[in-house]
Design a protein around this motif. Structure first.
Motif, short mmCIF file in Angstrom:
data_model
loop_
_atom_site.label_atom_id
_atom_site.label_comp_id
_atom_site.label_asym_id
_atom_site.label_seq_id
_atom_site.Cartn_x
_atom_site.Cartn_y
_atom_site.Cartn_z
N VAL A 85 34.79 38.81 35.11
CA VAL A 85 34.36 37.46 35.47
C VAL A 85 34.96 36.43 34.54
O VAL A 85 34.96 36.60 33.31
CB VAL A 85 32.82 37.35 35.44
N ILE A 88 27.80 39.64 41.33
CA ILE A 88 28.84 40.28 40.52
C ILE A 88 28.94 41.75 40.90
O ILE A 88 27.95 42.49 40.81
CB ILE A 88 28.55 40.14 39.02
N HIS A 96 36.90 38.00 39.30
CA HIS A 96 35.91 37.11 39.92
C HIS A 96 35.90 35.78 39.16
O HIS A 96 35.50 35.72 38.00
CB HIS A 96 34.53 37.76 39.87
N GLU A 100 34.10 44.22 38.11
CA GLU A 100 34.68 42.88 38.25
C GLU A 100 34.76 42.20 36.88
O GLU A 100 33.78 42.19 36.13
CB GLU A 100 33.86 42.00 39.18
N GLU A 107 42.89 43.87 34.44
CA GLU A 107 41.82 44.03 35.42
C GLU A 107 42.38 44.00 36.84
O GLU A 107 43.34 43.28 37.13
CB GLU A 107 40.79 42.90 35.28
N LYS A 160 38.13 37.32 43.81
CA LYS A 160 36.94 36.70 44.40
C LYS A 160 36.69 35.36 43.72
O LYS A 160 36.74 35.26 42.49
CB LYS A 160 35.72 37.61 44.20
N LYS A 207 40.01 43.84 39.61
CA LYS A 207 39.06 43.04 40.37
C LYS A 207 38.64 41.84 39.53
O LYS A 207 38.03 42.00 38.47
CB LYS A 207 37.83 43.89 40.74
#
Length: 559
Positions: free
Chosen positions: A389, A383, A301, A387, A297, A332, A299
């Motif tokens: 998570v 979200i 979060h 992303e 990944e 993030k 991005k």
């Protein structure tokens, strides 16, 4: 300079970091499981065989995560009468001033307490002497002293009868194999066990006499055994005062344990991080698992339910910056916290942003503040598209067990976010039994091991040790002196969490060999790391002290 040094700089607010600070390595060391690991393994095997009602607190109703349920139903506390049989208990709420007779149950618990001592009623009198002589020529740990005290108490329980008077040397027992100091500590622990049993039987006058002896011979600055007894005796005294009406019973207590942790001085946090192995072992294992699950990944979060100083986030940033393929476009972090924690969480964000900048890592930080965790909604997390998570929950859910409405809301929100992985760190103990005496006994062994750890690792850091023990004292008070809604924190073991998470269609994910290898290496970096024992329980990692389970870390994904 390695990971630990970088964390020190971040905790102390250092604003700039050089690239060389990211290159610290850990030298491989051989694994040393020893006797503690075997003891730990034996206990886990026995726990799997013996299913008790305190392991089933979450399972008193069939739970559908989409079903509306009264807030008190899911985690309802029940009263066990006499011996706990077949995992079935009464559904009546626990109340103060209710006559119960737990003596038989408490003795049975002591007999069956894991692998710490065998069922003495089925063995001859030589068993106890074997326990003691096996400890010759080495100083007994705090937990071992409590274990011997428990074994003696079970063998000679008949001597604590209705005409009981406090003897100078209980039972006239031959004390061979123990030092004079150890004998005194064992005897003192026996008085504490007797006092707890008398409190459970509502025999407060006798309990007061026993507690007076405990209080007179212990203090918060004495030996670790006496410190444990001091804090447990004080909690028992508070319980007696509540049950006899000398102290008002509040409907709901503040989480004072959590408040003390939040107010803890940064230097104390840093000392614990440097000298006590638990935090770093758990952090490295969990963060390594997250790194592996977001390997493809760009991005990422991270939703952090209890960010505190954010040192674990540093461990996440480092491997992300070292990627050769699949360069990270954004990391993030969303931190969840109560309004009372606003300053601390915001300061953590500033330090993490500064550290990310030093690594040239694209970084975003958002703090979500609520008056109550029950207010958490999906919209708080914002979200973004593409992303991945991950949720990091360090010792957070234990504070939700007594608030089933909050727990249900939080778990539904997390499930709807669909994280690729959720890392859960929790205390590995059964402190949620409906039986007061059972709960007391479980807590006594757990905290004895914890106090032994502090005495071993930070013996000479007196201010730090006393600060941590003040936090532990609140944990003891929550377990021993409180009932019902007063008990804001409730520790349950990994088997209970497994059954609970299954209701949200969560499945446990295995930790890679790399994660476990890193955990082992981190433990061996500590001066007393050999006492930090690690054992697999299913896919979960149990981290202990000299074989006593202390913490669990598990990884979960949603189906």
């Amino acid at each position: 300079m390695g990971y630990g040094s970088i964390q020190e700089d971040v905790l102390q607010g250092k604003d700039s970091f050089s690239g060389m600070e990211l290159l610290g390595e850990i030298d491989p060391l051989p694994s040393e499981n020893g006797k503690g690991a075997k003891l730990f393994k034996d206990q886990n095997q026995k726990q799997q065989q013996e299913l008790r009602v305190d392991n089933l607190i979450f399972e008193e109703v069939n739970f559908d995560p989409d079903m509306q349920m009264h807030p008190t139903q899911l985690f309802q506390e029940t009263t066990a009468t006499g011996l706990i049989k077949h995992g079935v208990a009464s559904s009546k709420p626990v109340e103060y001033n209710k006559q119960v007779h737990p003596s038989l149950a408490s003795l049975e618990l002591l007999r069956n307490y894991g692998s710490r001592f065998k069922r003495l009623s089925e063995q001859n009198i030589s068993t106890l002497s074997n326990i003691e002589t096996s400890l010759d020529h080495q100083k007994m740990s705090t937990e071992e002293i409590i274990r011997v005290a428990g074994a003696r108490y079970v063998q000679y329980s008949a001597h604590w009868n209705d005409s009981f008077c406090i003897p100078l040397h209980p039972y006239g027992l031959d004390h061979g194999g123990l030092s004079e100091e150890e004998n005194r500590d064992v005897e003192l622990a026996q008085f504490l066990l007797a006092a707890a049993e008398k409190v459970g039987c509502q025999q407060f006058e006798r309990a007061n006499r026993l507690l007076f002896h405990c209080e007179w011979n212990s203090s918060a600055s004495a030996s670790p055994v006496q410190r444990v007894i001091f804090h447990f005796a004080r909690a028992l005294r508070e319980r007696i005062d509540k049950e006899t009406g000398r102290m008002a019973v509040k409907g709901s207590e503040k989480n004072k344990e959590r408040e003390l942790i939040q107010r803890m001085d940064t230097n104390v946090v840093l000392t614990c991080h440097q000298k006590i192995p638990f935090n770093q072992v758990m952090q490295f294992t969990g963060i390594q698992a997250i790194v592996e699950h977001v390997a493809s990944e760009t991005k990422i979060h991270l939703i952090d339910l209890e960010i505190k100083t954010g040192v674990h986030c540093i461990a996440l940033m480092q491997p992300l910056t070292e990627r050769q393929d699949c360069i990270v476009q954004l990391l993030k972090i969303t931190a969840i916290g109560l309004n009372s924690c606003k300053t601390m969480i915001e300061e953590t964000g500033k330090r993490l942003a500064s550290f990310a900048e030093s690594l040239n890592l694209p970084f975003s930080y958002k703090a979500v503040f609520v008056a109550d965790i029950a207010e958490i909604k999906e919209g708080h997390f914002e979200i973004g598209e593409d992303e991945a998570v991950a949720v990091y929950s360090p010792y957070f859910l234990r504070c939700m067990v007594s608030r089933s409405d909050c727990m249900q809301n939080l778990m539904r929100v997390i499930r709807n976010i669909k994280p690729v992985i959720m890392i859960v760190l929790e205390v590995e103990a059964n402190h949620n039994s409906p039986s007061f005496v059972n709960r007391f006994t479980e807590a006594l062994f757990y905290y004895s091991a914890f106090f032994d750890c502090l005495e071993t690792c930070i013996k000479h850091e007196i201010e730090c040790r006393m600060t941590i023990e003040a936090v532990l004292s609140e944990g003891i008070r929550n377990i021993v002196a409180m009932e019902g809604r007063e008990r804001t924190v409730r520790n349950v073991n990994i088997d209970v969490w497994r059954r609970f998470f299954a209701r949200y269609r969560m499945v446990e994910t295995v930790f890679s060999e790399s994660s476990l290898y890193q955990a082992d290496l981190v433990a061996k970096e500590f001066v007393f790391g050999k006492f930090c024992t690690m054992e697999k329980n299913g896919e979960c990692l149990i981290v202990g002290w000299k074989g006593t389970p202390m913490h669990s870390i598990s990884a979960w994904r949603f189906l």
